[in-house]
Write a protein that holds these residues in place. Structure first.
Motif, PDB file in Angstrom:
ATOM      1  N   UNK A  42     -50.526  32.417  17.570  1.00 55.40           N
ATOM      2  CA  UNK A  42     -51.892  31.944  17.765  1.00 55.40           C
ATOM      3  C   UNK A  42     -52.871  33.084  17.520  1.00 55.40           C
ATOM      4  N   UNK A  43     -53.989  32.769  16.864  1.00 54.75           N
ATOM      5  CA  UNK A  43     -54.990  33.782  16.515  1.00 54.75           C
ATOM      6  C   UNK A  43     -56.133  33.790  17.517  1.00 54.75           C
ATOM      7  N   UNK A  44     -56.447  34.974  18.020  1.00 50.89           N
ATOM      8  CA  UNK A  44     -57.475  35.121  19.041  1.00 50.89           C
ATOM      9  C   UNK A  44     -58.816  35.510  18.416  1.00 50.89           C
ATOM     10  N   UNK A  45     -59.867  34.797  18.832  1.00 56.15           N
ATOM     11  CA  UNK A  45     -61.226  35.135  18.399  1.00 56.15           C
ATOM     12  C   UNK A  45     -62.162  34.938  19.596  1.00 56.15           C
ATOM     13  N   UNK A  46     -63.457  35.229  19.402  1.00 60.83           N
ATOM     14  CA  UNK A  46     -64.412  35.128  20.500  1.00 60.83           C
ATOM     15  C   UNK A  46     -65.696  34.435  20.053  1.00 60.83           C
ATOM     16  N   UNK A  47     -66.234  33.603  20.927  1.00 64.97           N
ATOM     17  CA  UNK A  47     -67.496  32.921  20.654  1.00 64.97           C
ATOM     18  C   UNK A  47     -68.666  33.855  20.969  1.00 64.97           C
ATOM     19  N   UNK A  48     -69.863  33.392  20.667  1.00 67.73           N
ATOM     20  CA  UNK A  48     -71.062  34.195  20.922  1.00 67.73           C
ATOM     21  C   UNK A  48     -71.237  34.466  22.417  1.00 67.73           C
ATOM     22  N   UNK A  49     -70.779  33.539  23.257  1.00 64.42           N
ATOM     23  CA  UNK A  49     -70.890  33.750  24.700  1.00 64.42           C
ATOM     24  C   UNK A  49     -69.639  34.383  25.299  1.00 64.42           C
ATOM     25  N   UNK A  50     -68.787  34.967  24.432  1.00 60.50           N
ATOM     26  CA  UNK A  50     -67.668  35.775  24.895  1.00 60.50           C
ATOM     27  C   UNK A  50     -66.432  35.030  25.334  1.00 60.50           C
ATOM     28  N   UNK A  51     -66.334  33.745  25.004  1.00 54.11           N
ATOM     29  CA  UNK A  51     -65.165  32.964  25.409  1.00 54.11           C
ATOM     30  C   UNK A  51     -64.051  33.132  24.371  1.00 54.11           C
ATOM     31  N   UNK A 111     -62.963  34.577  10.274  1.00 48.51           N
ATOM     32  CA  UNK A 111     -64.189  35.015  10.929  1.00 48.51           C
ATOM     33  C   UNK A 111     -65.210  33.890  11.007  1.00 48.51           C
ATOM     34  N   UNK A 112     -65.081  32.908  10.110  1.00 45.87           N
ATOM     35  CA  UNK A 112     -65.986  31.755  10.121  1.00 45.87           C
ATOM     36  C   UNK A 112     -65.189  30.480  10.376  1.00 45.87           C
ATOM     37  N   UNK A 113     -65.916  29.395  10.673  1.00 47.70           N
ATOM     38  CA  UNK A 113     -65.264  28.106  10.929  1.00 47.70           C
ATOM     39  C   UNK A 113     -65.214  27.240   9.678  1.00 47.70           C
ATOM     40  N   UNK A 114     -65.703  27.756   8.572  1.00 50.76           N
ATOM     41  CA  UNK A 114     -65.885  26.946   7.356  1.00 50.76           C
ATOM     42  C   UNK A 114     -64.588  26.348   6.809  1.00 50.76           C
ATOM     43  N   UNK A 115     -63.513  27.123   6.756  1.00 47.22           N
ATOM     44  CA  UNK A 115     -62.293  26.664   6.095  1.00 47.22           C
ATOM     45  C   UNK A 115     -61.564  25.582   6.873  1.00 47.22           C
ATOM     46  N   UNK A 116     -61.599  25.635   8.183  1.00 46.41           N
ATOM     47  CA  UNK A 116     -60.755  24.737   8.983  1.00 46.41           C
ATOM     48  C   UNK A 116     -61.502  23.625   9.706  1.00 46.41           C
ATOM     49  N   UNK A 117     -62.840  23.713   9.802  1.00 41.75           N
ATOM     50  CA  UNK A 117     -63.581  22.690  10.538  1.00 41.75           C
ATOM     51  C   UNK A 117     -64.667  22.061   9.665  1.00 41.75           C
ATOM     52  N   UNK A 145     -67.706  32.572  13.741  1.00 40.11           N
ATOM     53  CA  UNK A 145     -67.282  32.161  15.081  1.00 40.11           C
ATOM     54  C   UNK A 145     -68.091  32.914  16.132  1.00 40.11           C
ATOM     55  N   UNK A 146     -68.313  34.201  15.889  1.00 42.10           N
ATOM     56  CA  UNK A 146     -69.007  35.042  16.855  1.00 42.10           C
ATOM     57  C   UNK A 146     -70.483  34.738  17.031  1.00 42.10           C
ATOM     58  N   UNK A 147     -71.010  33.812  16.229  1.00 41.46           N
ATOM     59  CA  UNK A 147     -72.422  33.437  16.378  1.00 41.46           C
ATOM     60  C   UNK A 147     -72.586  32.025  16.936  1.00 41.46           C
ATOM     61  N   UNK A 148     -71.482  31.415  17.305  1.00 38.31           N
ATOM     62  CA  UNK A 148     -71.513  30.064  17.856  1.00 38.31           C
ATOM     63  C   UNK A 148     -71.161  30.095  19.333  1.00 38.31           C
ATOM     64  N   UNK A 149     -71.934  29.361  20.137  1.00 42.92           N
ATOM     65  CA  UNK A 149     -71.611  29.213  21.543  1.00 42.92           C
ATOM     66  C   UNK A 149     -70.386  28.292  21.670  1.00 42.92           C
ATOM     67  N   UNK A 189     -70.056  25.731  23.478  1.00 40.24           N
ATOM     68  CA  UNK A 189     -70.513  24.332  23.447  1.00 40.24           C
ATOM     69  C   UNK A 189     -70.713  23.847  22.013  1.00 40.24           C
ATOM     70  N   UNK A 190     -71.179  24.732  21.137  1.00 40.34           N
ATOM     71  CA  UNK A 190     -71.343  24.368  19.728  1.00 40.34           C
ATOM     72  C   UNK A 190     -69.988  24.228  19.041  1.00 40.34           C
ATOM     73  N   UNK A 191     -69.090  25.150  19.349  1.00 43.37           N
ATOM     74  CA  UNK A 191     -67.768  25.134  18.731  1.00 43.37           C
ATOM     75  C   UNK A 191     -66.998  23.872  19.108  1.00 43.37           C
ATOM     76  N   UNK A 192     -67.200  23.407  20.339  1.00 42.72           N
ATOM     77  CA  UNK A 192     -66.475  22.245  20.827  1.00 42.72           C
ATOM     78  C   UNK A 192     -66.929  20.933  20.167  1.00 42.72           C
ATOM     79  N   UNK A 193     -68.050  20.957  19.470  1.00 42.46           N
ATOM     80  CA  UNK A 193     -68.509  19.746  18.772  1.00 42.46           C
ATOM     81  C   UNK A 193     -67.864  19.608  17.396  1.00 42.46           C
ATOM     82  N   UNK A 194     -67.168  20.674  16.932  1.00 40.68           N
ATOM     83  CA  UNK A 194     -66.580  20.665  15.592  1.00 40.68           C
ATOM     84  C   UNK A 194     -65.191  20.018  15.595  1.00 40.68           C
ATOM     85  N   UNK A 195     -64.825  19.508  14.433  1.00 40.86           N
ATOM     86  CA  UNK A 195     -63.506  18.897  14.255  1.00 40.86           C
ATOM     87  C   UNK A 195     -62.587  19.889  13.559  1.00 40.86           C
TER      88      UNK A 195
END
Length: 334
Positions: free
Chosen positions: A98-107, A114-120, A126-130, A132-138
């Motif tokens: 599993x690959x570890x990354x962090x959201x803008x709010x440190x979660x 580094x971006x969500x473009x390829x998979x969502x 990723x680091x510029x999204x809260x 709550x924003x990330x959880x809205x993506x598929x």
């Protein structure tokens, strides 16, 4: 520990090179002794062999070699998702990477790029999204089997750990950056879920990440990941730069980095395993596995994606491997 022969060869080499470069016996002696003292004082001993064996040779393998699903099985299900963990378990994997990354709010969340473009179905780093924003993506939006899996959210680290524990899956936490932040978060996660000490391993291509992890919690099983020529060439073999001069020097650095991984860094960090790209293992086969066995380090091959390759690891090498698919041959996901 470093073997006596290793110590003699390594530091004799340092002494001779320094002496030739400086033409000073005193300078060569001081540098060699300083490096030796540093290596002895600041190295981390590996975790007990019994603990490492429980992680790297889990009972679930039932005599066969352990099989780890890369990004939880990126060919079989949307990568780094809870459904991928469940699918990997159902398809016979003993563990997941599993690959570890962090959201803008440190979660801490699971994301390879580094971006969500390829998979969502979203875009941006990723680091510029809260969260709550990330959880809205598929997270299944761009997968080849997206119709089968419908909508999948990007999981947090805690959600993924809970899912893996539920299915008794070994976890390979892959950390690509943020050494201080990752070490702190993972150390807290191990304290929250003590079962991880005997069912997970922290791995990275960056020695600093592993060293920081051992500083944060020396009881965690760790591994260095490595791909020869990674500084000068991309995963598909193409040069990283068109400049011949830059290629030359990056190639020199690659040789030094490869030497360091095999002779110094593994010992300084006290790792229990080395995750090696399959092509390098195939050059040496049994000799390569034996080299590390003599140093009490387990070899794990990665991107083992064909039935022929899997048979080699199962029957001849008898070592763990990481694959993108438990079900069929597929192209590697870098």
């Amino acid at each position: 520990m470093l073997q006596v022969g290793d110590v003699t060869v390594y530091f004799s080499g340092v002494f001779l090179l320094t002496a030739l470069g400086t033409r000073s016996f005193t300078a060569a002696s001081v540098l060699t002794v300083s490096l030796y003292v540093f290596a002895v004082m600041f190295r981390f001993p590996p975790v007990p062999a019994e603990q490492a064996d429980r992680v790297l040779r889990p009972r679930g393998a039932l005599g066969a070699v352990p099989v780890v699903a890369h990004r939880a099985g990126s060919h079989d299900a949307p990568e780094n998702t809870l459904v991928a963990i469940r699918e990997a378990s159902m398809n016979g994997a003993t563990g997941v990477e599993l690959d570890l990354s962090f959201t803008a709010d440190g979660v801490p969340v699971l994301m390879h790029d580094e971006t969500v473009d390829r998979t969502t179905n979203g875009s941006g780093p990723v680091g510029r999204l809260q969260l709550s924003q990330l959880k809205t993506l598929d997270a299944a939006a761009r997968h080849r089997l997206r119709d089968k899996f419908s909508v999948e959210t990007v999981p947090t680290l805690q959600e993924a750990v809970e899912e893996c524990i539920k299915h008794q899956m070994t976890i390979f936490f892959h950390v690509k950056g943020y050494p201080d932040k990752a070490a702190l978060v993972l150390a807290e996660t191990y304290k929250r879920f003590p079962a991880l000490y005997n069912s997970s391993i922290v791995c990275s291509f960056e020695p600093k990440v592993i060293y920081k992890m051992r500083q944060a919690d020396p009881g965690v099983v760790t591994a260095l990941a490595h791909r020869p020529w990674s500084l000068s060439r991309y995963s598909d073999g193409t040069p990283r730069t068109p400049s011949t001069w830059s290629q030359f020097w990056s190639g020199v650095l690659d040789v030094l980095l490869d030497w360091a991984h095999h002779h110094l860094l593994w010992n300084l960090c006290g790792v229990s395993a080395i995750l090696m790209q399959k092509d390098f293992i195939s050059l040496w086969v049994d000799d390569y596995v034996q080299y590390w066995a003599e140093r009490s380090v387990e070899v794990v091959g990665w991107n083992i994606n064909t039935a022929v390759e899997k048979q080699l690891y199962q029957d001849l090498l008898k070592i763990s491997y990481i694959t993108d698919s438990l079900l069929e041959d597929c192209d590697p996901q870098y």
